[in-house]
Structures are given as C-alpha cells and as structure tokens.
Design a protein around this motif. Structure first.
Motif, PDB file in Angstrom:
ATOM      1  N   ARG A   8       0.816  -1.218   0.000  1.00 17.40           N
ATOM      2  CA  ARG A   8       0.000   0.000   0.000  1.00 17.40           C
ATOM      3  C   ARG A   8       0.841   1.255   0.000  1.00 17.40           C
ATOM      4  N   THR A   9       2.054   1.170   0.547  1.00 15.05           N
ATOM      5  CA  THR A   9       2.811   2.400   0.753  1.00 15.05           C
ATOM      6  C   THR A   9       4.159   2.463   0.062  1.00 15.05           C
ATOM      7  N   VAL A  10       4.770   1.319  -0.269  1.00 12.69           N
ATOM      8  CA  VAL A  10       6.147   1.372  -0.750  1.00 12.69           C
ATOM      9  C   VAL A  10       6.431   0.261  -1.765  1.00 12.69           C
ATOM     10  N   ARG A  11       7.359   0.555  -2.664  1.00 10.79           N
ATOM     11  CA  ARG A  11       7.912  -0.448  -3.573  1.00 10.79           C
ATOM     12  C   ARG A  11       9.423  -0.339  -3.481  1.00 10.79           C
ATOM     13  N   VAL A  12      10.103  -1.473  -3.621  1.00  5.63           N
ATOM     14  CA  VAL A  12      11.554  -1.491  -3.550  1.00  5.63           C
ATOM     15  C   VAL A  12      12.075  -2.096  -4.854  1.00  5.63           C
ATOM     16  N   VAL A  25      13.941   2.989  -3.488  1.00 11.61           N
ATOM     17  CA  VAL A  25      12.728   2.911  -2.697  1.00 11.61           C
ATOM     18  C   VAL A  25      11.786   4.004  -3.179  1.00 11.61           C
ATOM     19  N   ALA A  26      10.529   3.613  -3.463  1.00  8.57           N
ATOM     20  CA  ALA A  26       9.534   4.576  -3.936  1.00  8.57           C
ATOM     21  C   ALA A  26       8.305   4.483  -3.051  1.00  8.57           C
ATOM     22  N   GLY A  27       7.833   5.609  -2.597  1.00 10.21           N
ATOM     23  CA  GLY A  27       6.632   5.628  -1.776  1.00 10.21           C
ATOM     24  C   GLY A  27       6.915   6.129  -0.380  1.00 10.21           C
ATOM     25  N   GLU A  28       5.999   5.819   0.518  1.00 10.92           N
ATOM     26  CA  GLU A  28       6.102   6.277   1.901  1.00 10.92           C
ATOM     27  C   GLU A  28       6.923   5.298   2.738  1.00 10.92           C
ATOM     28  N   LEU A  29       7.871   5.826   3.472  1.00 10.43           N
ATOM     29  CA  LEU A  29       8.628   5.020   4.421  1.00 10.43           C
ATOM     30  C   LEU A  29       8.055   5.277   5.804  1.00 10.43           C
ATOM     31  N   ALA A  38      12.503  -4.429   4.611  1.00 11.17           N
ATOM     32  CA  ALA A  38      13.412  -5.382   5.248  1.00 11.17           C
ATOM     33  C   ALA A  38      13.563  -6.645   4.409  1.00 11.17           C
ATOM     34  N   ARG A  39      12.462  -7.173   3.900  1.00 11.01           N
ATOM     35  CA  ARG A  39      12.512  -8.389   3.077  1.00 11.01           C
ATOM     36  C   ARG A  39      13.389  -8.172   1.837  1.00 11.01           C
ATOM     37  N   GLU A  40      13.187  -7.059   1.161  1.00 13.18           N
ATOM     38  CA  GLU A  40      13.942  -6.803  -0.070  1.00 13.18           C
ATOM     39  C   GLU A  40      15.413  -6.520   0.218  1.00 13.18           C
ATOM     40  N   LEU A  41      15.719  -5.839   1.310  1.00 13.11           N
ATOM     41  CA  LEU A  41      17.117  -5.598   1.670  1.00 13.11           C
ATOM     42  C   LEU A  41      17.817  -6.908   2.027  1.00 13.11           C
ATOM     43  N   HIS A  42      17.138  -7.788   2.748  1.00 11.17           N
ATOM     44  CA  HIS A  42      17.724  -9.092   3.069  1.00 11.17           C
ATOM     45  C   HIS A  42      17.978  -9.903   1.806  1.00 11.17           C
TER      46      HIS A  42
END
Length: 53
Positions: A8-12, A25-29, A38-42
């Motif tokens: 709903r708020t972010v795409r990585v 990172v695009a969207g609201e953090l 966290a999932r995408e960074l891992h």
C-alpha cells in the motif's frame, strides 16, 4: 531493475550490475512499509555483491 510486489505504501527496486547492487525505494517510508523494505534488503544482501544505498 526488479521491483518488489507493490504494497500500500512502498515499492523497492533492486538492480544488479557488475557485482554492485542498486536499491531504489519509492513511496512512503513508515512503520507499515518496514516488512517490505526489510525483506527486499535481506534478499539483496543474501547474494554476494557490493551494496550502495
């Protein structure tokens, strides 16, 4: 660039080139976006490469 499934708020986005990783990172953090980020960074650091943020 491969983008995560949209929340709903972010795409990585993660791109790999010449042993480097670029993360966008695009969207609201906010607290709601932490699990997606966290999932995408891992995933990005799970494979050997140099990471630039």
């Amino acid at each position: 660039m491969e983008w995560s499934e949209p929340s709903r708020t972010v795409r990585v986005g993660v791109a790999r080139m010449d042993g480097h990783v670029t993360i966008r990172v695009a969207g609201e953090l906010d607290i709601a976006s932490v699990p997606v980020l966290a999932r995408e960074l891992h995933r990005a650091v799970a494979r050997p490469a140099r990471c630039w943020t």
